[in-house]
Scaffold this active site. Structure first.
Site, PDB file in Angstrom:
ATOM      1  CD  GLN A 286       3.325   5.765   2.558  1.00 31.18           C
ATOM      2  OE1 GLN A 286       2.440   5.238   2.166  1.00 31.18           O
ATOM      3  NE2 GLN A 286       4.436   5.108   3.065  1.00 31.18           N
TER       4      GLN A 286
ATOM      5  CB  CYS B 161       5.237   2.251   7.171  1.00 29.94           C
ATOM      6  SG  CYS B 161       4.780   3.918   6.294  1.00 29.94           S
ATOM      7  CG  LEU B 162       6.820   1.065   1.240  1.00 27.47           C
ATOM      8  CD1 LEU B 162       5.926   1.292  -0.105  1.00 27.47           C
ATOM      9  CD2 LEU B 162       7.845  -0.093   1.071  1.00 27.47           C
TER      10      LEU B 162
ATOM     11  CG  HIS C  56      -0.327   1.206   7.240  1.00 28.38           C
ATOM     12  ND1 HIS C  56       0.799   0.910   8.236  1.00 28.38           N
ATOM     13  CD2 HIS C  56       0.213   2.013   6.308  1.00 28.38           C
ATOM     14  CE1 HIS C  56       1.661   1.348   7.788  1.00 28.38           C
ATOM     15  NE2 HIS C  56       1.741   2.189   6.853  1.00 28.38           N
ATOM     16  CD  GLU C  57      -0.908   2.376   2.642  1.00 27.62           C
ATOM     17  OE1 GLU C  57      -0.544   3.535   2.691  1.00 27.62           O
ATOM     18  OE2 GLU C  57      -0.144   1.448   2.945  1.00 27.62           O
TER      19      GLU C  57
ATOM     20  N   GLY D 158       0.825  -1.247  -0.050  1.00 27.66           N
ATOM     21  CA  GLY D 158      -0.101   0.085   0.063  1.00 27.66           C
ATOM     22  C   GLY D 158       0.976   1.130  -0.059  1.00 27.66           C
TER      23      GLY D 158
ATOM     24  CG  HIS E  72       0.396   6.786   5.553  1.00 23.50           C
ATOM     25  ND1 HIS E  72       1.392   7.269   6.081  1.00 23.50           N
ATOM     26  CD2 HIS E  72       0.572   5.483   5.283  1.00 23.50           C
ATOM     27  CE1 HIS E  72       2.340   6.263   6.209  1.00 23.50           C
ATOM     28  NE2 HIS E  72       2.042   5.362   5.609  1.00 23.50           N
TER      29      HIS E  72
HETATM   30 NI    NI Z   1       2.542   3.163   5.683  1.00 25.73          NI
END
Ligand code: NI
Length: 161
Positions: free
Chosen positions: A51, A89-90, A131-132, A46, A135
């Protein structure tokens, strides 16, 4: 294929509340394509627009490699159950943490043509949706990680044993 730079924890873009998308534009379509490319390249499941430095309510998710979803102006309308598990998380490279999330999530969102749809998910998809979407309100999972962050490699090795 165009990759965008993934912002890393500490970047102020990751702390902002994102703005609703009012209309789809060629520029935003390109952004969505780039977000998918960037997510797949980084082996993520995701990615949220902040991000990559864009403060708009856009998320892409693909938890299987075959089920790409774009969620525009998404909202969670129903949750149930509970799952506790590992999350990463990226924007927080090399780390992971244990986070408790609902086990079932129903979200409403607009697709790439700004048509409303409903997305339901369990397990990893439910976790990814939660999670997304966080953000988009400037929140990272690190605030929720039980017992703090761990090194992602360490946990993987333990699992393989
Ligand atoms: Ni993330």
């Amino acid at each position: 294929m165009a990759l965008r730079n993934i912002r890393i924890i500490g970047d102020e873009c990751l702390t902002k509340t994102c703005k609703e998308v009012k209309e789809m534009t060629p520029r935003l379509k390109e952004l969505v394509e780039d977000m998918f490319d960037t997510m797949y390249e980084a082996d993520g499941v995701g990615l949220a627009a902040p991000q990559v430095g864009i403060l708009k309510r856009i998320v892409v998710i693909d938890t299987t490699g075959e089920d790409p979803y774009v969620l525009i102006n998404p909202r969670i309308v129903e949750t149930s159950g509970e799952q506790t598990g590992q999350e990463g998380c990226l924007s927080v490279p090399g780390k992971c943490g244990i986070v408790t999330r609902p086990d079932y999530v129903k979200a409403i969102a607009y697709d790439i043509d700004m048509k409303p749809y409903t997305l339901e998910g369990t397990e990893l998809l439910a976790r990814a949706i939660c999670h997304e979407l966080e953000h988009l309100d400037g929140k990272l999972y690190v605030e929720k990680a039980e017992g703090g962050l761990m090194d992602a490699g360490t946990v993987q090795e333990q699992e393989e044993e």
